[in-house]
Design a protein around this motif. Structure first.
Motif, PDB file in Angstrom:
ATOM      1  N   PHE A 117      91.439  57.760  56.481  1.00 53.24           N
ATOM      2  CA  PHE A 117      92.008  58.932  57.152  1.00 53.24           C
ATOM      3  C   PHE A 117      91.135  60.152  56.928  1.00 53.24           C
ATOM      4  CE2 PHE A 117      96.495  56.987  56.727  1.00 53.24           C
ATOM      5  CZ  PHE A 117      96.274  56.248  57.877  1.00 53.24           C
ATOM      6  N   THR A 118      90.629  60.291  55.690  1.00 52.55           N
ATOM      7  CA  THR A 118      89.786  61.466  55.442  1.00 52.55           C
ATOM      8  C   THR A 118      88.434  61.311  56.149  1.00 52.55           C
ATOM      9  OG1 THR A 118      88.937  60.522  53.402  1.00 52.55           O
ATOM     10  CG2 THR A 118      90.871  61.913  53.226  1.00 52.55           C
ATOM     11  N   PHE A 119      87.956  60.071  56.298  1.00 52.83           N
ATOM     12  CA  PHE A 119      86.714  59.837  57.052  1.00 52.83           C
ATOM     13  C   PHE A 119      86.884  60.300  58.505  1.00 52.83           C
ATOM     14  CE2 PHE A 119      83.696  56.644  54.994  1.00 52.83           C
ATOM     15  CZ  PHE A 119      84.127  56.937  53.718  1.00 52.83           C
ATOM     16  N   ALA A 120      88.083  60.016  59.055  1.00 59.00           N
ATOM     17  CA  ALA A 120      88.294  60.233  60.487  1.00 59.00           C
ATOM     18  C   ALA A 120      88.678  61.670  60.822  1.00 59.00           C
ATOM     19  CB  ALA A 120      89.388  59.280  60.984  1.00 59.00           C
ATOM     20  N   GLU A 121      88.781  62.516  59.801  1.00 63.67           N
ATOM     21  CA  GLU A 121      89.204  63.905  60.016  1.00 63.67           C
ATOM     22  C   GLU A 121      88.172  64.649  60.865  1.00 63.67           C
ATOM     23  OE1 GLU A 121      92.011  65.784  58.913  1.00 63.67           O
ATOM     24  OE2 GLU A 121      91.022  67.044  60.383  1.00 63.67           O
ATOM     25  N   ARG A 122      88.628  65.307  61.964  1.00 63.75           N
ATOM     26  CA  ARG A 122      87.673  66.007  62.837  1.00 63.75           C
ATOM     27  C   ARG A 122      88.115  67.424  63.155  1.00 63.75           C
ATOM     28  NH1 ARG A 122      86.025  62.007  67.663  1.00 63.75           N
ATOM     29  NH2 ARG A 122      83.922  62.747  67.317  1.00 63.75           N
ATOM     30  N   ARG A 123      89.011  67.974  62.370  1.00 65.79           N
ATOM     31  CA  ARG A 123      89.494  69.317  62.693  1.00 65.79           C
ATOM     32  C   ARG A 123      88.951  70.370  61.741  1.00 65.79           C
ATOM     33  NH1 ARG A 123      94.990  68.793  64.650  1.00 65.79           N
ATOM     34  NH2 ARG A 123      94.866  67.461  66.476  1.00 65.79           N
ATOM     35  N   LEU A 124      88.296  69.957  60.661  1.00 60.37           N
ATOM     36  CA  LEU A 124      87.953  70.932  59.623  1.00 60.37           C
ATOM     37  C   LEU A 124      86.741  71.753  60.006  1.00 60.37           C
ATOM     38  CD1 LEU A 124      88.613  68.739  56.505  1.00 60.37           C
ATOM     39  CD2 LEU A 124      90.048  70.485  57.490  1.00 60.37           C
ATOM     40  N   ASP A 125      85.694  71.094  60.474  1.00 58.24           N
ATOM     41  CA  ASP A 125      84.502  71.820  60.892  1.00 58.24           C
ATOM     42  C   ASP A 125      84.770  72.463  62.241  1.00 58.24           C
ATOM     43  OD1 ASP A 125      81.992  72.106  59.551  1.00 58.24           O
ATOM     44  OD2 ASP A 125      82.113  69.942  59.186  1.00 58.24           O
TER      45      ASP A 125
END
Lengths: 549, 631
Positions: A117-125
């Motif tokens: 799940f943390t790998f797939a995170e795409r909202r932070l950058d």
């Protein structure tokens, strides 16, 4: 000659030659590994054939499904009694299917799922040129700062290869604690390590640091593997077999039918002792025990934070599993030889990790040294050499892995213009600005410190009481002293977050997608549940604590 | 059936969690959710009560074991609930009165923008109190005990923008901590004496322990009870706690918090029965507090503080009764329940008055309100009649029973305690009549406030009056209902035990004496406040009056003896701490810090040195292994 005669000639000629039996593979019992490895291969095909814009979703889908399916098959095997009554050695003696293996595989799979799940995170950058990006380099092959890198960023590329790489690593980790001969052990070690080296190099920001970390990890990892391989060779020389069961028999002196060709070396204790020390050294490198820990701070700091969290959690679970099996199945007859040595390693690991962590100023390095100290605590449980030792280590690993992933997931949220703000001074006053995030991180830190009502307390309590019952009381005393030292730097971060004035140029806390939120929420939930009502899970670990021999 | 017990606690706990975590989305409906969950808990309580009624008296104990938290050797920290006659009585009181107070707060807090949070805290209060009375062992009871302390802190200081509220909350918390220490020491003593905390084994084997041990445990339990129940010497927080919103005062005084101490003593009856010296201490504390609270209540012009003094005094009655042993346990609880009705009713009435009078609390600025607030007047009036022990109302039966029990103690002790309770009854009649007269009778004395707004006394909304009416019904009828056929005594007897004692005087004589005291008290009050006009500014008053206005100098005493003394002690301890302890601690810390700095330098970032260290480590490992074999 008649046909019969020809036939007779063939059979008489063939008779003295031993037949090569077709290998018998219990596919059902190896399903968890096969599913994950198969999905990894599918992932490679996805990279080759699926159009770029839908790759991300396809890869995430394939990985989630594979990890869930693998976990379901672990649960099914356990429910079928493979963890207890039906435990046996599958695949021609290569892989054990027993309680510790299934428990650790379940833990690894869940940790990997949360890590995914943390790998797939795409909202932070922030979005780059209109496309969402994750924590990984746009194009791994492009030289940092070069035109091709800029072009790749502009085109909105993402490195979706991380998902199959993760799955390959998980496949290796699943085999590692279940390996029942030395060759399988080594292959699993390499299968889990190589993808991790690559993953470490893939950070989107601070790429040079990330690549440096990967090279360091690779060089030192290869160095350690060489020792392990040498140790395997020596042990084979000693016992004339790669199989754990067979080596254990030779150590006990109950083996029969030894190969005469190896008569010169068989039973040579020098080979045994040196071989054992070298294999153990390779495993200690993987768990990050002093003095084989030097890679951890540099790699943890340089690697993309999701990878750090996954690696710190799952690798430790797999490696401790392998270490337990080696020491409890192969070398129980030698425990008077290895216990004093491991005592020394555990003591310097606990104290070393805790002491050096005091002066760290980077949160990722701090967590790295904290993981070193925790390796020491777990080693105390390993040294217990009783059934409680096994179950307490299993329990500790389960609790620890979710705290670790959760903590690193929080680290990914605290950001400033340069990406993640990992310098501790920037975390000052975080509790004023983002009380929820700071409170969650505080829960994880309290769990690391082993404060009651968190999983850290239950786990530490379990390993220390196992060690005390196993005759290692002085080790427990040193463990408690290092916990006290360690509590200092965990609490210091809490004090920093809640009782310091926020800096005007301080970082902001990004609002993550439900993916990272899930990872953090699972971390908090497991931490609290294992702290408040640990009994069910302690019982589960206890049921799963018998190795098949 | 026993599986329902946890739901009793779970409902308000869920409410607290949802309301406190849920955020602003719940602002619009949160108060109804909180009220609903409190009511749900009450309904579950009723169901369980009905199921207990259906069993034999001997089998009315249900235990629900949830889980064991870290069993170590003989140390077992069970999360288990016990429902028996005693705890179900408390459950019904807590959830019943609690639900009414929730309902009342819907109206009372309507204009407060932090109403959702307020209901979250109320639910937390109920949950903690339920854990306290349902726990099956002293350790879990301690969890509830601390939870009550926390919730009261949050609620007393709810209007934290007022410095006085923040200070009052802090004071309540700190004074309670003193009592909490008593409870924790008692629990530790119990573990060393009995090897367990569970009610069953501790209370059945209490007789085997030495009397010295039991006395020590009982005195520590008494200290704990003093803190929570605001008994002398730990009474000082109760008056200041009036800084909280009025429903909180009602909740603290009627259904939760202050009843905890009485519960603790009655629950630990077996321990107190084996420690007669401690029982004497309990009766002394009760008697002193009874008079202390009553005297303070006479002098206060603040309606809520007058009621607070009254609570202190009434709880004094209960503690005194609990100290009498099996003669008094049942009546302590009976008075607790009836008091729960009328005191909650009185506080809600006081809140209703304040609501109509722009939050004015000074009774000298009320007067003649009966015309403006008829419902409040009638319900408050019924509560008033109940508390002074007007014949055939609730307080009459329960207080009379305590007075009889005090005489039945026998000997000089019986005479002293009996007289004190009678004197207390007279003073109660006096100060409550005073409150009644100053508030609802006489001339109107209210003035326009500083901005020139004339207060417009008006009746409160229905959500507030309904709870008052229900409580008034309880104040009128509960005592008679319990008294009829000694129902309450038979109900509780299996848990607490009961004996009649032998009274030197007849029951009818005592009842007559009580009624005489009542008439005297009312008569004096009428002479002072009914016949004469009440001055708008308080007269200087006698020395005793002035002392009573300052809560009989409790804070001055605490300041001189405890604060000053404490400061001196702290200063000398700080000196020792700085020079000796810190020297060692800082030295150790500096040592580790220095070591850390030096070790850190080994981590120089070069792979080659890392590899060397690994090689060295491997060599050491091999050497050590071989060496182990050699020696």
């Amino acid at each position: 000659m008649s046909a019969t005669a020809v036939h007779n000639l063939w059979t008489t000629a063939a008779d003295p030659i031993a037949k090569i039996p077709a290998p018998k593979i219990e596919y059902g019992q190896l399903a968890p590994v096969l599913i994950v490895a198969g999905a990894a291969l599918v992932g490679v095909l996805v990279e080759a054939f699926v159009p770029r814009r839908s790759r991300y979703y396809t890869q995430v889908f394939v990985s989630v499904v594979a990890l869930c399916a693998a976990f379901a098959s672990v649960v099914a095997l356990a429910a079928d009694g493979y963890g207890t009554t039906k435990a046996h050695i599958a695949a021609m003696g290569a892989v054990a299917v027993d309680g510790p293996a299934l428990f650790l595989q379940g833990t690894i799979l869940l940790a990997a799922l949360v890590g995914l799940f943390t790998f797939a995170e795409r909202r932070l950058d922030p979005e780059a040129h209109g496309s969402r990006v994750d924590s990984f380099a746009a194009q791994a092959a492009s030289v940092p700062g070069s035109d091709s890198e800029k072009a790749a960023v502009k085109a909105g590329f993402t490195t979706t290869e991380v998902f199959p790489l993760l799955l390959f690593a998980v496949a290796g980790m699943l085999v590692f604690p279940a390996a029942d001969d030395l060759l399988t052990l080594f292959i699993a070690l390499e299968v889990l390590s190589l993808p991790l080296y690559l993953l470490c190099a893939l950070a989107r920001r601070k790429r040079l640091m990330s690549q440096e970390a990967a090279v360091k990890y690779f060089l030192l990892g290869a160095f350690a593997s060489a020792f392990t391989l040498f140790g395997i060779a020596l042990l084979y020389g000693y016992a004339g077999s790669m199989s754990y069961a067979r080596i254990a028999q030779v150590v006990d002196g109950t083996a029969t039918g030894l190969d005469p060709a190896l008569a010169d070396t068989t039973g040579n204790d020098a080979l045994l002792l040196i071989g054992m020390a070298l294999i153990v050294m390779g495993l200690l490198f993987k768990v990050g025990a002093v003095p084989f820990h030097m890679w951890t701070p540099d790699v943890y700091q340089g690697a993309p934070t999701p990878v750090t969290g996954f690696m710190a959690a799952a690798t430790k679970v797999a490696a401790f599993g392998a270490l337990l099996r080696l020491l409890y199945v192969v070398l129980p007859g030698l425990r008077w030889d290895w216990r004093p040595v491991m005592w020394g390693v555990a003591i310097v690991t606990m104290l070393g990790g805790a002491i050096v962590a005091i002066t760290q100023t980077d949160i990722k390095r701090l967590l790295a040294y904290s993981s070193v100290a925790h390796a020491g605590f777990i080693l105390a449980g390993v040294i217990a050499t009783n059934r409680d030792g096994v179950s307490s280590v299993l329990f500790y690993l389960a609790g620890y892995s979710f705290v670790t992933i959760g903590a690193f997931a929080v680290v990914t949220l605290v950001r400033d213009a340069g990406g993640e703000a990992t310098h501790l001074s920037k975390w000052a006053g975080l509790g004023r600005r983002s009380p929820l995030v700071a409170a969650v991180f505080a829960v994880f830190l309290l769990a690391f410190a082993g404060i009651p009502l968190t999983s850290g307390f239950s786990g530490k309590f379990a390993v220390f009481s196992a060690a005390a019952n196993g005759g290692a009381a002085p080790l427990v005393v040193i463990g408690v002293i290092s916990s006290a030292i360690a509590a200092f730097f965990y609490i210091r971060v809490i004090v920093l977050m809640f009782f310091s004035e926020p800096r005007p140029d301080g970082p902001t806390v990004a609002v993550p997608s439900p993916l990272t939120m899930t990872a953090i929420a699972v971390g908090v939930a497991v931490t609290v549940v294992l702290g408040v009502a640990p009994q069910y899970f302690l019982d589960l670990a206890n049921q799963a604590s018998v190795f098949v021999r | 059936m026993e599986n329902l017990i946890a739901l009793l606690v779970a409902a308000p706990l869920l409410g607290a969690a949802v309301l406190l975590v849920g955020g602003r989305r719940l602002d619009r409906a949160g108060h109804w959710l909180g009220t609903l969950l409190a009511a749900a808990s009450f309904v579950i309580g009723l169901v369980l009560f009905a199921s207990l009624l259906g069993k034999d008296a001997e089998h009315r104990t249900l235990v629900q074991h949830l889980w064991t938290w870290v069993p170590v050797e003989s140390f077992r920290a069970d999360v288990a609930f016990r429902l028996d006659q005693l705890s179900v009585t408390f459950v019904l009181l807590i959830t019943g009165v609690g639900t009414l107070i929730h309902l009342y707060s819907v109206g009372y807090m309507a204009h407060d923008e932090r109403r959702r949070r307020f209901f979250g805290y109320l639910n937390l209060f109920l949950a903690a109190m339920l854990i306290l009375v349902l726990a099956d062992n002293y350790l879990l009871l301690y969890v509830g005990w601390e939870g009550v302390g926390l919730a009261s802190y949050l609620l007393i200081g709810f209007w934290q923008h007022k410095p006085s509220a923040a200070t009052a909350a802090k004071k309540a918390f700190l004074v309670n901590r003193v009592g909490d220490i008593g409870l924790s020491i008692a629990i530790m003593l119990m573990f060393t004496t009995f090897g367990t905390f569970a009610f069953g084994p501790v209370l059945t084997s209490a007789g085997d322990a030495s009397e010295g041990r039991l006395t020590a445990i009982a005195l520590m339990l008494l200290l704990a009870a003093c803190g929570k129940s605001a008994q002398v010497p730990l009474q000082s927080w109760l008056g200041d706690a009036m800084e909280g919103p009025t429903p909180v005062s009602a909740l603290i005084h009627a259904a939760t918090m202050v009843t905890a101490g009485v519960y603790l003593i009655v629950r630990s009856a077996a321990i107190f029965n084996g420690a007669p010296d401690a029982q004497v201490a309990v009766t002394v504390v009760g008697a002193v507090t009874l008079l202390f609270g009553a005297i303070v209540g006479c002098a206060k012009d603040d309606i809520k503080k007058a009621l607070a003094g009254s609570t202190m005094s009434q709880i004094g009655y209960m503690v005194l009764a609990a100290g009498l042993g099996p003669i008094g346990y049942v009546f302590a609880i009976m008075h607790l329940v009836t008091h729960g009705f009328f005191k909650a009713g009185l506080f809600l009435g006081a809140g209703s008055v304040m609501h109509g009078m722009n939050d004015e609390v000074d009774m000298r600025k009320f007067g003649g309100l009966r015309k403006y607030m008829p419902v409040t007047f009638v319900t408050f009036g019924l509560g008033y009649l109940a508390i002074i022990g007007f014949p055939f109302l609730s307080g009459f039966y329960s207080k009379d029973a305590i007075i009889e029990a005090a005489f039945a103690k026998g000997g000089t002790q019986g005479w002293i305690l009996g007289s004190v309770t009678l004197l207390g009854a007279a003073i109660t009649a006096f100060y409550m009549t005073r409150v009644m007269l100053m508030t609802f009778f006489g001339e109107r004395r209210w003035q326009p406030d500083a901005d020139g707004h004339d207060p417009h006394p008006h009746e409160s909304p229905t959500t507030m009056t309904i709870p008052m009416i229900v409580l008034a019904i309880g104040s009128v009828g509960a005592g008679f209902f319990f008294h009829l056929g000694d129902r309450f005594v038979h109900w509780l007897e299996p848990v607490t035990g009961h004996s009649e004692g032998d009274s030197p005087v007849g029951v009818s004589v005592i009842t007559a004496a009580t009624l005489v005291c009542l008439v005297v008290g009312v008569g004096i009050a009428w002479a002072m406040y009914g016949r004469r006009a009440v001055p708008a500014v308080a007269p200087r008053g006698s020395l005793l009056t002035r002392a009573a206005r300052r809560d009989l100098l409790q804070d001055d005493f605490n300041h001189v003896v405890l604060v000053r003394g404490g400061e001196h002690l702290t200063r000398s301890l700080v000196y020792v701490d700085h020079t000796l302890v810190d020297g060692v601690v800082n030295g150790t810390a500096a040592g580790f810090g220095g070591m850390s700095g030096r070790l850190r330098r080994v981590q120089n970032g070069f792979v080659r040195s890392y590899a060397v260290s690994m090689f060295g480590g491997a060599a050491l490992l091999v050497a050590a292994t071989l060496l182990m074999r050699a020696v």
